[in-house]
Design a protein around this motif. Structure first.
Motif, PDB file in Angstrom:
ATOM      1  N   VAL A 237      34.420  47.105  45.031  1.00  0.00           N
ATOM      2  CA  VAL A 237      35.128  46.870  43.767  1.00  0.00           C
ATOM      3  C   VAL A 237      35.118  48.141  42.920  1.00  0.00           C
ATOM      4  O   VAL A 237      34.048  48.629  42.537  1.00  0.00           O
ATOM      5  N   ASP A 238      36.301  48.643  42.631  1.00  0.00           N
ATOM      6  CA  ASP A 238      36.459  49.904  41.896  1.00  0.00           C
ATOM      7  C   ASP A 238      36.515  49.630  40.389  1.00  0.00           C
ATOM      8  O   ASP A 238      37.539  49.800  39.744  1.00  0.00           O
ATOM      9  N   LEU A 239      35.397  49.173  39.851  1.00  0.00           N
ATOM     10  CA  LEU A 239      35.277  48.907  38.425  1.00  0.00           C
ATOM     11  C   LEU A 239      34.138  49.733  37.850  1.00  0.00           C
ATOM     12  O   LEU A 239      33.155  50.028  38.533  1.00  0.00           O
ATOM     13  N   LYS A 240      34.263  50.097  36.589  1.00  0.00           N
ATOM     14  CA  LYS A 240      33.176  50.751  35.893  1.00  0.00           C
ATOM     15  C   LYS A 240      31.974  49.804  35.858  1.00  0.00           C
ATOM     16  O   LYS A 240      32.163  48.601  35.764  1.00  0.00           O
ATOM     17  N   PRO A 241      30.729  50.303  35.961  1.00  0.00           N
ATOM     18  CA  PRO A 241      30.346  51.716  35.979  1.00  0.00           C
ATOM     19  C   PRO A 241      30.319  52.365  37.365  1.00  0.00           C
ATOM     20  O   PRO A 241      30.149  53.578  37.448  1.00  0.00           O
ATOM     21  N   SER A 242      30.458  51.589  38.454  1.00  0.00           N
ATOM     22  CA  SER A 242      30.440  52.204  39.789  1.00  0.00           C
ATOM     23  C   SER A 242      31.777  52.839  40.141  1.00  0.00           C
ATOM     24  O   SER A 242      31.832  53.714  41.005  1.00  0.00           O
ATOM     25  N   GLY A 243      32.853  52.371  39.524  1.00  0.00           N
ATOM     26  CA  GLY A 243      34.186  52.881  39.803  1.00  0.00           C
ATOM     27  C   GLY A 243      34.914  53.239  38.525  1.00  0.00           C
ATOM     28  O   GLY A 243      34.309  53.749  37.571  1.00  0.00           O
ATOM     29  N   SER A 244      36.218  52.912  38.461  1.00  0.00           N
ATOM     30  CA  SER A 244      37.009  53.361  37.312  1.00  0.00           C
ATOM     31  C   SER A 244      37.836  52.273  36.637  1.00  0.00           C
ATOM     32  O   SER A 244      38.379  52.487  35.568  1.00  0.00           O
ATOM     33  N   GLY A 245      37.942  51.082  37.238  1.00  0.00           N
ATOM     34  CA  GLY A 245      38.824  50.060  36.701  1.00  0.00           C
ATOM     35  C   GLY A 245      38.150  49.090  35.749  1.00  0.00           C
ATOM     36  O   GLY A 245      36.984  49.239  35.371  1.00  0.00           O
ATOM     37  N   TYR A 246      38.934  48.050  35.368  1.00  0.00           N
ATOM     38  CA  TYR A 246      38.476  47.039  34.423  1.00  0.00           C
ATOM     39  C   TYR A 246      38.728  45.642  34.995  1.00  0.00           C
ATOM     40  O   TYR A 246      39.466  45.467  35.962  1.00  0.00           O
ATOM     41  N   MET A 247      38.138  44.642  34.351  1.00  0.00           N
ATOM     42  CA  MET A 247      38.159  43.281  34.891  1.00  0.00           C
ATOM     43  C   MET A 247      39.564  42.701  35.011  1.00  0.00           C
ATOM     44  O   MET A 247      39.838  41.907  35.913  1.00  0.00           O
ATOM     45  N   GLY A 248      40.457  43.066  34.105  1.00  0.00           N
ATOM     46  CA  GLY A 248      41.826  42.555  34.203  1.00  0.00           C
ATOM     47  C   GLY A 248      42.478  42.945  35.510  1.00  0.00           C
ATOM     48  O   GLY A 248      43.196  42.149  36.130  1.00  0.00           O
ATOM     49  N   GLU A 249      42.205  44.157  35.979  1.00  0.00           N
ATOM     50  CA  GLU A 249      42.757  44.617  37.252  1.00  0.00           C
ATOM     51  C   GLU A 249      42.074  43.915  38.428  1.00  0.00           C
ATOM     52  O   GLU A 249      42.723  43.615  39.428  1.00  0.00           O
ATOM     53  N   PHE A 250      40.777  43.666  38.295  1.00  0.00           N
ATOM     54  CA  PHE A 250      40.059  42.928  39.342  1.00  0.00           C
ATOM     55  C   PHE A 250      40.662  41.536  39.505  1.00  0.00           C
ATOM     56  O   PHE A 250      40.887  41.066  40.621  1.00  0.00           O
ATOM     57  N   HIS A 251      40.946  40.892  38.383  1.00  0.00           N
ATOM     58  CA  HIS A 251      41.549  39.560  38.445  1.00  0.00           C
ATOM     59  C   HIS A 251      42.942  39.613  39.073  1.00  0.00           C
ATOM     60  O   HIS A 251      43.270  38.812  39.956  1.00  0.00           O
ATOM     61  N   ALA A 252      43.744  40.575  38.625  1.00  0.00           N
ATOM     62  CA  ALA A 252      45.110  40.696  39.153  1.00  0.00           C
ATOM     63  C   ALA A 252      45.113  40.997  40.647  1.00  0.00           C
ATOM     64  O   ALA A 252      46.040  40.611  41.371  1.00  0.00           O
ATOM     65  N   ALA A 253      44.062  41.668  41.117  1.00  0.00           N
ATOM     66  CA  ALA A 253      43.980  42.012  42.541  1.00  0.00           C
ATOM     67  C   ALA A 253      43.493  40.858  43.407  1.00  0.00           C
ATOM     68  O   ALA A 253      43.428  40.993  44.631  1.00  0.00           O
ATOM     69  N   GLY A 254      43.156  39.740  42.772  1.00  0.00           N
ATOM     70  CA  GLY A 254      42.732  38.572  43.536  1.00  0.00           C
ATOM     71  C   GLY A 254      41.334  38.093  43.263  1.00  0.00           C
ATOM     72  O   GLY A 254      40.903  37.072  43.802  1.00  0.00           O
ATOM     73  N   GLY A 255      40.575  38.821  42.421  1.00  0.00           N
ATOM     74  CA  GLY A 255      39.281  38.369  41.976  1.00  0.00           C
ATOM     75  C   GLY A 255      38.295  38.120  43.103  1.00  0.00           C
ATOM     76  O   GLY A 255      38.345  38.731  44.178  1.00  0.00           O
ATOM     77  N   VAL A 256      37.388  37.196  42.837  1.00  0.00           N
ATOM     78  CA  VAL A 256      36.313  36.904  43.794  1.00  0.00           C
ATOM     79  C   VAL A 256      36.855  36.430  45.145  1.00  0.00           C
ATOM     80  O   VAL A 256      36.366  36.867  46.192  1.00  0.00           O
ATOM     81  N   PRO A 257      37.862  35.531  45.189  1.00  0.00           N
ATOM     82  CA  PRO A 257      38.352  35.115  46.508  1.00  0.00           C
ATOM     83  C   PRO A 257      38.824  36.283  47.373  1.00  0.00           C
ATOM     84  O   PRO A 257      38.545  36.330  48.579  1.00  0.00           O
ATOM     85  N   ARG A 258      39.528  37.236  46.774  1.00  0.00           N
ATOM     86  CA  ARG A 258      39.987  38.389  47.546  1.00  0.00           C
ATOM     87  C   ARG A 258      38.805  39.219  48.022  1.00  0.00           C
ATOM     88  O   ARG A 258      38.778  39.692  49.167  1.00  0.00           O
ATOM     89  N   LEU A 259      37.810  39.408  47.162  1.00  0.00           N
ATOM     90  CA  LEU A 259      36.624  40.152  47.570  1.00  0.00           C
ATOM     91  C   LEU A 259      35.922  39.437  48.725  1.00  0.00           C
ATOM     92  O   LEU A 259      35.536  40.068  49.711  1.00  0.00           O
ATOM     93  N   LEU A 260      35.756  38.126  48.617  1.00  0.00           N
ATOM     94  CA  LEU A 260      35.091  37.366  49.681  1.00  0.00           C
ATOM     95  C   LEU A 260      35.840  37.471  50.996  1.00  0.00           C
ATOM     96  O   LEU A 260      35.228  37.472  52.073  1.00  0.00           O
TER      97      LEU A 260
END
Length: 564
Positions: free
Chosen positions: A304-327
């Motif tokens: 997951v490319d989100l701050k602080p390990s990456g560069s994005g934000y939660m809105g983008e994580f959700h738009a990309a499919g959230g937890v189901p997509r990660l799983l």
């Protein structure tokens, strides 16, 4: 099993009278006999003017009530504690167990056939899951959701990784007071939790991955219509759970708990989640195996490319499919047969996903943010029962490092002496008496600021270690949760300024470079711990709080461990 208003009758010595009186008083609120004959769904109200992370709770309650009524149930809203990171003194962690106790007892005392627990800010969802794990009432979690991002001079901002980054620039004199005040009004641009992969977002994602919250509820923005539709759907699910729902203890099987550990590593999640999961394990009579967690981290990449390990934000994580997509990227590492509180199995969340359309925010396994997981577990003579580091958000050059210890005996001591001009970038900053008992409340002080004179030279990271915690939104080569803490007889209490300390993250070691005999001699001369506070919750906390590896829960709230 008794249901509805007949559940948990008040003791008057006459059960029929108890029910008669209960109905009489609730009818004063305007309820009809038809309404009172329905299955009852409790809804925990954690709204507070002191908690902006929960600013949407009134609207979530209304949507959840609508869902309950559409499904034929009777919603009953009741208040509980609400804890916000920035408004709780001495720390929010100090009060987490009190919230867990109160929530557990309110669910147990009042008639409800299932319960919706609405939480968001860092310690609320952990407290609620701890309470639910000790309760026989089926529970479902409804996160409040992440806030929106803001904008400052063309730069997108979000609480709270950017808070820390920009404050560090202010300390280094690269941002002046006028600009930092301007930034202050733009970092948190709406209600909701921090919009990076801090503790709140991590815990919301974990309860979804462990089957305690609906798919996508861990990431939908706090201000979005989807968040409120999820609240309505949660209400519907809670009614179904009055007939078929499992208790939280039944949902959190060993497989579900392991799924949470896998997800935490892949998220680049908060180190605080390790403490909370340890507490949840303890409520189930289990012990979080830190060696297993570390082994999982060596198998599971950060995706997951989100701050602080990456560069994005939660809105983008959700738009990309959230937890189901990660799983869906981790299916070979997960047990997809793990049950969910609201029915079905975890595999249902990934069985009908739409085609992938982006690969930046939730990375495919072939292109991870980091080849290994977010968090490593260290051991050594400084951490006999372990310590953690979020190495996915640390400077790779510092992950094998030896340096001179500069010791601070308390948070206050650190505040007063941090600007010592003799401190160099190669030193190891050591903070002690900042753990569960020593502070008390294990504050998020482990993110020791870079001394100003070094920050002005461009130093952005140093090796820092403590028995404290740090915010999940923070970053750097920071060793945390050193156990036992110094105030509980841990060897951190024996470190002296000038000692040499070696950190070896790949080797998973943290060592004070003195002989065993010298360490034993120092430990033998340590002063006794201070007496417990004279009264109240502070005394209860001091006498019964456990160490980080047991989750800082109270010993009397933990279930008897399966190993005896």
């Amino acid at each position: 099993m008794t249901r509805g208003l007949r559940r948990r009758l008040t003791s008057y010595g006459d059960q029929d009278f108890s029910l008669f009186l209960r109905k009489a008083f609730i009818k004063a609120m305007g309820y009809s006999d038809d309404a009172l004959d329905r299955p009852i769904v409790g809804i925990a109200n954690t709204y507070s003017d002191y908690n902006p992370c929960h600013g949407n709770v009134p609207q979530l309650i209304e949507a959840a009530k609508r869902g309950v009524m559409l499904a034929g149930g009777m919603p009953m809203v009741f208040p509980t504690m609400s804890i916000h990171e920035s408004f709780a003194a001495p720390t929010s962690m100090f009060l987490r167990n009190l919230m867990a106790m109160e929530t557990e007892e309110m669910v147990r005392a009042q008639p409800m056939d299932s319960v919706i627990l609405i939480g968001g800010c860092d310690k609320t969802i952990p407290a609620q899951v701890m309470a639910a794990a000790s309760s026989e009432v089926p529970a479902i979690i409804l996160p409040t959701g992440p806030m929106d991002t803001g904008n400052h001079r063309g730069e997108r901002l979000g609480a709270c990784t950017d808070c820390r980054r920009l404050w560090a620039q202010f300390r280094a004199d690269t941002i002046d007071e006028a600009e930092i005040n301007e930034i202050n009004g733009r970092l948190a641009s709406s209600v909701g939790t921090c919009t990076v992969m801090g503790t709140a977002s991590t815990m919301a994602a974990l309860v979804e991955a462990m089957g305690l919250a609906l798919p996508m509820s861990g990431s939908a923005p706090a201000t979005s219509s989807e968040r409120f539709r999820l609240a309505e759907e949660t209400g519907r699910a809670a009614v179904a759970m009055t007939e078929t729902g499992l208790t939280t203890a039944e949902v959190l099987t060993p497989q579900a708990l392991r799924n949470g550990l896998v997800t935490l590593q892949a998220l680049g999640g908060s180190t605080n989640a390790v403490v909370h999961l340890a507490a949840i394990y303890g409520r189930l009579g289990k012990k979080l195996d830190m060696a297993e967690f570390d082994a999982i981290g060596k198998q599971v990449p950060v995706l997951v490319d989100l701050k602080p390990s990456g560069s994005g934000y939660m809105g983008e994580f959700h738009a990309a499919g959230g937890v189901p997509r990660l799983l869906s990227e981790l299916t070979d590492l997960l047990d997809l047969t793990a049950p969910r509180a609201f029915g079905g199995i975890l595999g249902d969340a990934v069985s009908n996903l739409p085609s992938r359309y982006e690969e930046q925010i939730i990375r495919p396994r072939k292109n991870p943010i980091s080849a290994s997981g977010a968090i490593a577990v260290l051991s050594g003579n400084l951490a006999p029962r372990g310590a953690v580091i979020k190495h996915s958000a640390a400077d790779p050059k510092l992950q094998v490092h030896e340096g001179r210890a500069v010791v601070f005996d308390s948070v206050q001591d650190m505040t007063e002496r941090l600007e010592d001009p003799t401190i160099t970038a190669d030193d190891v900053l050591v903070l002690r008496n900042a753990g569960p008992k020593g502070a008390p409340g294990m504050p998020e002080a482990g993110y020791i600021p870079i001394p100003r004179h070094l920050a002005r030279q461009g130093v952005k990271d140093m090796v820092r270690l403590s028995d404290a915690r740090m915010s999940g939104t923070a970053f750097g080569t920071v060793v945390l949760h050193i156990t036992p803490e110094s105030a509980d007889g841990g060897p951190l209490a024996a470190v002296r300024t000038g000692d040499r300390i070696r950190l070896d993250v790949p080797g998973r070691r943290l060592e004070l470079l003195i002989s065993a005999a010298e360490l034993d001699a120092r430990m033998a001369t340590l002063p006794p711990p201070p007496p417990s506070p004279p009264r109240g919750y502070a005394q209860l906390y001091d006498r019964h709080v456990t160490q980080a590896d047991d989750g800082l829960d109270f010993d009397f709230l933990m279930a008897a461990q399966e190993n005896g």
